[in-house]
Write a protein that holds these residues in place. Structure first.
Motif, short mmCIF file in Angstrom:
data_model
loop_
_atom_site.label_atom_id
_atom_site.label_comp_id
_atom_site.label_asym_id
_atom_site.label_seq_id
_atom_site.Cartn_x
_atom_site.Cartn_y
_atom_site.Cartn_z
N HIS A 1 5.90 25.69 65.57
CA HIS A 1 6.73 24.81 65.47
C HIS A 1 8.26 24.74 65.26
O HIS A 1 8.58 24.32 66.19
CB HIS A 1 5.86 23.61 65.02
N PHE A 2 8.34 24.85 64.46
CA PHE A 2 10.00 24.61 63.88
C PHE A 2 10.67 26.07 63.87
O PHE A 2 11.84 25.70 64.50
CB PHE A 2 9.72 24.74 61.97
N MET A 3 10.11 27.32 64.51
CA MET A 3 10.81 27.80 65.32
C MET A 3 11.05 27.89 65.69
O MET A 3 12.36 28.23 66.70
CB MET A 3 10.51 29.81 64.46
N LYS A 4 10.49 27.60 67.35
CA LYS A 4 10.80 27.42 68.41
C LYS A 4 11.91 26.27 68.67
O LYS A 4 12.38 26.24 68.97
CB LYS A 4 9.43 26.62 69.87
N MET A 5 11.80 25.26 67.44
CA MET A 5 12.87 24.00 67.44
C MET A 5 14.48 25.06 67.28
O MET A 5 14.68 24.72 68.10
CB MET A 5 12.07 22.65 66.40
N ILE A 6 13.92 24.45 65.94
CA ILE A 6 14.99 26.21 65.02
C ILE A 6 15.90 26.58 66.96
O ILE A 6 16.79 27.01 66.93
CB ILE A 6 15.05 26.49 64.57
N ASN A 7 15.18 27.82 67.13
CA ASN A 7 15.49 29.07 68.58
C ASN A 7 16.29 28.29 68.98
O ASN A 7 17.20 29.32 70.52
CB ASN A 7 14.82 30.04 68.31
N THR A 8 15.43 27.31 70.21
CA THR A 8 15.58 26.53 71.51
C THR A 8 16.69 25.90 70.82
O THR A 8 18.03 25.89 72.46
CB THR A 8 14.86 25.51 71.87
N ARG A 9 16.95 25.51 70.66
CA ARG A 9 18.12 24.29 69.72
C ARG A 9 19.40 25.45 69.79
O ARG A 9 20.61 25.10 70.54
CB ARG A 9 18.20 23.15 68.51
N TYR A 10 19.46 26.03 68.72
CA TYR A 10 20.41 26.91 68.86
C TYR A 10 20.73 28.07 69.59
O TYR A 10 22.56 27.82 70.17
CB TYR A 10 20.29 28.27 67.84
N ALA A 11 20.10 28.93 70.85
CA ALA A 11 20.47 29.08 71.89
C ALA A 11 21.15 27.88 72.59
O ALA A 11 21.74 28.11 73.59
CB ALA A 11 18.54 29.42 72.43
N LYS A 12 20.83 26.85 72.94
CA LYS A 12 21.25 26.07 73.78
C LYS A 12 22.97 25.41 72.92
O LYS A 12 23.54 25.71 74.23
CB LYS A 12 20.61 24.86 73.79
N PHE A 13 22.77 25.51 71.90
CA PHE A 13 24.49 25.75 71.08
C PHE A 13 25.03 26.34 71.69
O PHE A 13 25.94 26.22 72.07
CB PHE A 13 24.23 24.88 69.51
N PHE A 14 24.58 27.82 71.51
CA PHE A 14 25.24 28.64 71.59
C PHE A 14 26.08 29.40 73.02
O PHE A 14 26.76 29.50 72.75
CB PHE A 14 24.66 29.80 70.68
N ASN A 15 24.87 28.74 73.57
CA ASN A 15 25.09 28.99 75.41
C ASN A 15 25.87 27.84 76.17
O ASN A 15 27.05 28.56 76.12
CB ASN A 15 24.71 29.01 76.43
N LYS A 16 26.33 27.09 75.22
CA LYS A 16 26.96 25.78 75.86
C LYS A 16 28.71 26.07 75.06
O LYS A 16 29.70 26.37 76.11
CB LYS A 16 26.44 24.98 75.35
N LYS A 17 28.73 26.13 73.54
CA LYS A 17 29.38 26.74 73.05
C LYS A 17 30.76 27.88 73.60
O LYS A 17 32.06 28.47 73.87
CB LYS A 17 29.14 27.11 71.18
N TYR A 18 29.59 28.61 73.66
CA TYR A 18 30.59 30.19 74.34
C TYR A 18 30.27 30.31 76.46
O TYR A 18 30.86 31.60 77.03
CB TYR A 18 29.81 31.10 73.68
N GLU A 19 29.46 29.12 76.90
CA GLU A 19 30.09 29.37 77.68
C GLU A 19 28.61 30.25 78.70
O GLU A 19 29.62 31.04 79.49
CB GLU A 19 31.22 29.19 78.81
N LEU A 20 28.07 30.37 77.93
CA LEU A 20 27.10 31.70 78.79
C LEU A 20 25.83 31.71 78.88
O LEU A 20 25.63 29.98 79.04
CB LEU A 20 26.73 32.54 77.06
N VAL A 21 25.34 32.04 79.57
CA VAL A 21 23.80 31.54 79.70
C VAL A 21 22.47 32.95 79.62
O VAL A 21 23.17 34.00 79.05
CB VAL A 21 23.49 31.87 81.34
N GLY A 22 21.55 32.46 79.91
CA GLY A 22 20.55 33.27 79.48
C GLY A 22 20.22 33.47 78.00
O GLY A 22 20.35 32.91 77.01
N HIS A 23 19.47 34.24 77.49
CA HIS A 23 18.56 34.66 76.37
C HIS A 23 19.26 34.87 75.29
O HIS A 23 20.08 35.86 75.07
CB HIS A 23 17.51 36.13 76.64
N VAL A 24 19.06 33.59 74.36
CA VAL A 24 20.68 33.84 72.90
C VAL A 24 19.32 35.30 72.03
O VAL A 24 20.20 36.26 71.42
CB VAL A 24 21.26 33.16 72.04
#
Length: 176
Positions: A74-97
């Protein structure tokens, strides 16, 4: 075919790992690591758990955790999903982080608990990034061997297995 269910029970401890997709960097700058730790704290508010040690390397990370009443999924899904969204948005990327789902190994003995803590804290030394484990800013090691406070970790349980002075004895354990 469904995935194999991971063993879990309230109070279970784990060595959790996540790696960047294709071993790519997860963190480009300090602000990224700060964001990861912020997301981790948000997850801990929602799904309480204890964090004994951590190390945020360039392309992977280690968390040594003890659950309370929620499965790590539950918490790893939350952490990894939120971080991936942050990372992709910040660096203008798409796909799996992250490369697949997080890894986890159940910790069932004091000996293994101490070995995991040592492994996590020595990771940047083994990678040749630093000479002394407490010098790596993005790990919890300094909280174990100095008077430096780290709001993310609870050190008492691991240090309780060392004689006084505990922090000095833990540091000696790291260097063996």
């Amino acid at each position: 075919m469904s995935r194999k269910h991971r063993i879990w029970y309230p109070g279970a401890s784990f060595h959790v790992t996540s790696r960047g997709n294709r071993k790519a960097a997860l963190f480009y700058e300090d602000a990224d690591r700060l964001q990861y730790l912020s997301i981790l704290e948000e997850a801990r508010e929602r799904y309480p758990f204890q964090l004994f040690s951590y190390c945020l390397m360039n392309n992977h990370l280690h968390l040594q955790i003890k659950t309370i009443q929620d499965h790590p999924q539950h918490f790893m899904k939350m952490i990894n999903t939120r971080y991936a969204k942050f990372f992709n948005k910040k660096y203008e990327l798409v796909g799996h982080v992250f490369q697949g789902r997080y890894g986890s190994k159940l910790i069932q003995s004091i000996q293994y608990q101490l070995q995991v803590s040592k492994y996590v804290h020595l990771n940047p030394v083994e990678a040749g990034m630093i000479l002394s484990p407490q010098d790596y800013r993005w790990s919890s090691c300094a909280a174990y061997v100095s008077d430096q406070h780290n709001r993310h970790v609870t050190t008492e349980e691991i240090l309780s297995h060392f004689e006084q002075p505990q922090k000095e004895k833990y540091y000696q354990y790291l260097l063996k």
